[in-house]
Write a protein that holds these residues in place. Structure first.
Motif, short mmCIF file in Angstrom:
data_model
loop_
_atom_site.label_atom_id
_atom_site.label_comp_id
_atom_site.label_asym_id
_atom_site.label_seq_id
_atom_site.Cartn_x
_atom_site.Cartn_y
_atom_site.Cartn_z
N LYS A 140 -7.06 2.78 -0.60
CA LYS A 140 -6.34 1.80 -1.42
C LYS A 140 -5.02 1.44 -0.78
CE LYS A 140 -8.35 3.17 -5.86
NZ LYS A 140 -8.06 3.62 -7.23
N ASN B 239 2.26 2.55 -5.00
CA ASN B 239 0.88 3.03 -4.86
C ASN B 239 0.88 4.41 -4.21
OD1 ASN B 239 -0.59 0.74 -5.95
ND2 ASN B 239 0.12 -0.40 -4.15
N LYS C 127 -2.34 -1.31 7.01
CA LYS C 127 -1.68 -1.06 5.73
C LYS C 127 -0.48 -2.00 5.55
CE LYS C 127 -4.31 2.50 4.70
NZ LYS C 127 -5.28 2.46 3.57
N ASP D 233 0.83 -1.21 0.00
CA ASP D 233 0.00 0.00 0.00
C ASP D 233 0.86 1.25 0.00
OD1 ASP D 233 -2.37 -1.51 0.17
OD2 ASP D 233 -2.25 -1.60 2.36
#
Length: 513
Positions: free
Chosen positions: A513, A219, A42, A20
């Motif tokens: 996300k 990301n 995460k 992440d």
């Protein structure tokens, strides 16, 4: 998740799993971010240039050029190693004050886009992460250490303590957690950050010390390097300079010894201003200019402390007693027996009054001063490059006269306070004069690099927004003292850690996300 030495890997056979969040820097902020974000669900990777231990090859990458006042700690004051500067720092915790976040019309470029209340809660969480109590720095702790304000005027100075953690090395403290929960890549130098056609970071290039290059997907990217390295990374990758202010407003904490204190009651002076102990933790005494006094006199923030330095060839009572306890030797017993009265005083101070007493010490009055942020104090890139073909940092550290004015006013008002309370006579050094033309030569840095990526309310005024996101780059964040608009009077680590915890909240709540 084992630690990964990139020097042992080859690009054709090694791929870092997509996580992440990728964090650049396995130091103070990087470790807190990794631990806290992982606990919030995460997946995290850390990319660290250094090894598990310090070595000169990595430290040489800190080499800089300088064109202004010399920053003496620019190379060895920064550490390229897992744990970062926590491998060598003292572990001090001291928050900024409300006035530091305000726009002050007598200090150019002052004001943060957040207020003290936005960060106050996170100070306690940062203390907890450091293994320090979460009491406030004055009224809560004073009864515990049996300390009272000796009469210092509260309208002029805030009489309070700085806390010190025993768990100074974040790497050693959190090594097991990192091994089990986080991808930690070391001997890995970030050499390139790439964006896609939408302006979003999509990958990074990392190079090991065998000149092998790896491409890893991204990301979200957090740069959690030190101030100088953070600015260098952004400049090299042409990121964050939309306002033309990247690298500007570089700051330190100018420090200076202003004089000595001569006293007939050494024990009383040290009881009021030396280091205290409670439950194995250290608390040192600070006098910080009150907010009202700063406003009335249009000064920068500033704090003072008294250091009790043993005279040359004097006996260190505490060191001798520790040695005696570990290794009994008759000659050591004979040696310390000559200091029987001093030992009794030191023992009483430690066991009953809870502070360190140093017999016949030199009492040195020192100041740590806020630096006025100015554009002429900056970090940029040199034409010379390191072994990875990355331009070295060039530092142009500059100070304004208000720094010296603050030092002179503070030194003189402390002298008056101490002498009025009959705590001793303050002998200010000859160079403590307002019109001293060589004033800059008497101020020194203290490994507190700040600024260069200032936090701002709009893209035109800085580099990152109030949530530490680089303006116009949605998945790039800076968690470093580089984002500080101003520097206050104290060690900046606690404020940086508080901002890091605040960032983890933001990423957990607003980025799924």
């Amino acid at each position: 998740m084992p630690f990964i030495d990139l020097n042992t890997k080859h690009p054709s056979s090694f791929f870092l799993p997509s996580t992440d969040i990728v964090i650049i820097g396995g130091g103070t902020a990087g470790i807190l971010l990794a631990v806290t974000l992982t606990l919030k669900g995460k997946s995290v990777s850390i990319i660290e240039t250094g090894d598990l231990f310090e070595d000169e090859e990595k430290q040489r990458l800190n080499s800089v050029e300088q064109t202004g006042k010399i920053v003496k700690n620019a190379v060895w004051g920064r550490k390229r190693v897992l744990g970062g500067t926590t491998v060598s720092w003292g572990g001090q915790s001291l928050p900024f004050t409300p006035i530091d976040f305000e726009k002050r019309n007598w200090i150019q470029n002052s004001g943060w886009p957040i207020s003290f209340s936005d960060i106050e809660l996170y100070y306690k969480q940062a203390d907890d992460f450091m293994g320090i109590d979460t009491m406030n720095h004055s009224t809560d702790i004073f009864p515990k250490i049996k300390l009272n304000n000796p009469g210092i005027d509260p309208l002029i100075f805030d009489f309070h303590v700085a806390k010190w953690t025993n768990n100074t090395n974040f790497y050693l403290q959190h090594k097991q957690f990192l091994r089990e929960k986080v991808f930690v890549l070391y001997n890995a130098q970030l050499t390139k950050i790439s964006k896609n056609y939408n302006g979003v970071i999509d990958s990074i290039e990392v190079t090991n010390f065998k000149s092998r290059q790896f491409i890893f997907p991204v990301n979200k990217l957090i740069i959690a390097a030190g101030t100088i390295e953070t600015v260098r990374i952004l400049l090299h990758n042409n990121l964050g300079n939309h306002s033309g202010l990247l690298g500007k407003y570089f700051m330190e904490h100018p420090c200076i010894e202003v004089g000595t204190i001569i006293t007939n009651n050494e024990y009383r002076l040290q009881r009021n201003f030396n280091t205290y102990i409670w439950k194995g933790m250290k608390y040192s005494i600070r006098l910080t200019l009150g907010q009202r006094f700063q406003k009335q006199n249009q000064l920068l923030n500033c704090s003072a402390s008294i250091m009790f330095r043993p005279q040359k060839k004097s006996l260190d009572i505490y060191a001798e007693l520790k040695s005696f306890k570990k290794d009994f030797k008759l000659r050591r017993l004979i040696k310390i027996s000559r200091y029987f009265k001093s030992i009794l005083k030191s023992t009483r101070a430690y066991l009953i009054d809870r502070f360190y007493y140093k017999s016949k010490a030199i009492s040195i009055l020192s100041l740590m001063i806020e630096q006025e942020p100015i554009k002429d104090s900056y970090i940029t890139l040199s034409s010379n490059k390191d072994q990875f073909s990355i331009p070295k940092a060039l530092i142009n550290w500059m100070l304004k006269e208000k720094t010296w004015e603050t030092a002179i006013v503070t030194a003189n008002i402390i002298k008056k306070q101490i002498e009025d309370l009959d705590l001793g006579k303050v002998d200010l050094h000859d160079y403590i004069e307002m019109n001293n033309p060589q004033w800059e030569n008497y101020l020194s840095d203290v490994c507190h690099n700040m600024g260069g990526c200032r936090m701002s309310s709009s893209p035109e005024e800085g580099v990152v927004d109030k949530n530490l996101q680089v303006w116009q780059v949605p998945n790039l964040f800076i968690c470093s003292q580089a984002v500080f608009p101003t520097g206050s009077h104290s060690n900046p680590v606690l404020t940086m850690l508080a901002l890091a915890i605040r960032l983890t909240d933001y990423l957990s709540i607003n980025h799924h996300k």
